[in-house]
Scaffold this motif. Structure first.
Motif, mmCIF file in Angstrom:
data_model
loop_
_atom_site.group_PDB
_atom_site.id
_atom_site.type_symbol
_atom_site.label_atom_id
_atom_site.label_comp_id
_atom_site.label_asym_id
_atom_site.label_seq_id
_atom_site.Cartn_x
_atom_site.Cartn_y
_atom_site.Cartn_z
ATOM 1 N N ALA A 51 0.955 -1.054 -0.058
ATOM 2 C CA ALA A 51 -0.047 0.128 0.116
ATOM 3 C C ALA A 51 0.808 1.025 0.041
ATOM 4 C CB ALA A 51 -1.005 -0.032 1.314
ATOM 5 N N THR A 52 0.517 2.400 -0.556
ATOM 6 C CA THR A 52 1.253 3.536 -0.772
ATOM 7 C C THR A 52 0.310 4.563 0.035
ATOM 8 O OG1 THR A 52 0.541 4.063 -3.008
ATOM 9 C CG2 THR A 52 2.445 2.836 -2.673
ATOM 10 N N PHE A 53 1.203 5.610 0.534
ATOM 11 C CA PHE A 53 0.527 6.780 1.475
ATOM 12 C C PHE A 53 1.450 7.959 1.199
ATOM 13 C CE2 PHE A 53 2.921 4.171 4.464
ATOM 14 C CZ PHE A 53 3.427 5.300 5.193
ATOM 15 N N ALA A 54 0.798 9.147 1.328
ATOM 16 C CA ALA A 54 1.458 10.365 1.513
ATOM 17 C C ALA A 54 1.363 10.626 3.126
ATOM 18 C CB ALA A 54 0.629 11.433 0.838
ATOM 19 N N ALA A 55 2.589 11.182 3.427
ATOM 20 C CA ALA A 55 2.789 11.619 5.219
ATOM 21 C C ALA A 55 3.006 12.995 4.940
ATOM 22 C CB ALA A 55 3.942 10.988 5.580
ATOM 23 N N ALA A 56 2.157 13.629 5.557
ATOM 24 C CA ALA A 56 1.882 15.049 5.647
ATOM 25 C C ALA A 56 2.803 15.786 6.803
ATOM 26 C CB ALA A 56 0.326 15.445 6.110
ATOM 27 N N GLU A 57 3.035 14.800 7.778
ATOM 28 C CA GLU A 57 4.191 14.997 8.973
ATOM 29 C C GLU A 57 5.038 14.052 9.320
ATOM 30 O OE1 GLU A 57 3.681 16.943 13.433
ATOM 31 O OE2 GLU A 57 1.875 16.346 12.315
ATOM 32 N N GLU A 58 6.253 14.244 9.635
ATOM 33 C CA GLU A 58 7.184 13.223 9.977
ATOM 34 C C GLU A 58 7.920 13.748 11.366
ATOM 35 O OE1 GLU A 58 10.102 13.062 6.937
ATOM 36 O OE2 GLU A 58 8.597 12.270 5.514
ATOM 37 N N LEU A 59 7.829 12.890 12.362
ATOM 38 C CA LEU A 59 8.485 13.131 13.527
ATOM 39 C C LEU A 59 9.233 11.968 14.083
ATOM 40 C CD1 LEU A 59 5.295 14.160 15.837
ATOM 41 C CD2 LEU A 59 6.722 15.504 14.673
ATOM 42 N N LEU A 60 10.677 12.448 14.626
ATOM 43 C CA LEU A 60 11.499 11.337 15.053
ATOM 44 C C LEU A 60 11.266 11.063 16.508
ATOM 45 C CD1 LEU A 60 13.935 9.766 14.684
ATOM 46 C CD2 LEU A 60 15.435 11.887 15.331
ATOM 47 N N GLY A 61 10.966 9.976 16.880
ATOM 48 C CA GLY A 61 10.654 9.489 18.096
ATOM 49 C C GLY A 61 11.688 9.164 18.941
ATOM 50 N N ALA A 62 11.721 9.276 20.277
ATOM 51 C CA ALA A 62 12.830 8.745 21.031
ATOM 52 C C ALA A 62 13.207 7.251 20.981
ATOM 53 C CB ALA A 62 12.353 9.014 22.549
#
Length: 119
Positions: A51-62
């Motif tokens: 499945a493909t998807f667009a990511a509007a936000e990317e956050l680096l987690g701890a």
């Protein structure tokens, strides 16, 4: 191996064209979450492999994962390629045409998600 998908040209123009695109690589799929954490409650929706998807936000987690807020609002997925390079949950790619526009009456040329292109 590039994944070929057919999508309307409007899916990659305007604001949607600014989003990062991903393909689910993990054979078991990815459960979407209500927040940017593997501990966040599940939404009940799963993205199946490829499945493909667009990511509007990317956050680096701890925890080393990159959490991805889906542009369509369905929830959060994650990129764990920094932790599991041999078997990542998703792969980032970039859409590009794979050929010239078809002549009138000919089938459309599908855009292609090219993993790692441009990185």
């Amino acid at each position: 191996q590039p994944l070929t998908m057919i999508a309307p040209s409007s899916a990659f123009s305007g604001e949607a064209g600014r989003y990062a695109w991903y393909r689910v690589a993990f054979a078991g799929g990815v459960d979407l979450r209500h927040g940017p954490s593997v501990e966040a409650p599940r939404t009940g929706e799963m993205l199946c492999q490829n499945a493909t998807f667009a990511a509007a936000e990317e956050l680096l987690g701890a925890d080393g994962r990159i959490y991805l807020r889906l542009a369509d609002g369905r929830g959060w997925a994650f990129d764990d390629s920094a932790l599991f390079a041999h078997d990542p949950s998703v792969m980032r790619g970039y859409w590009q045409p794979i050929g010239p526009a078809p002549a009138q009456g000919q089938p459309a040329v599908a855009p292609q998600l090219v993993p790692g292109a441009g990185t």
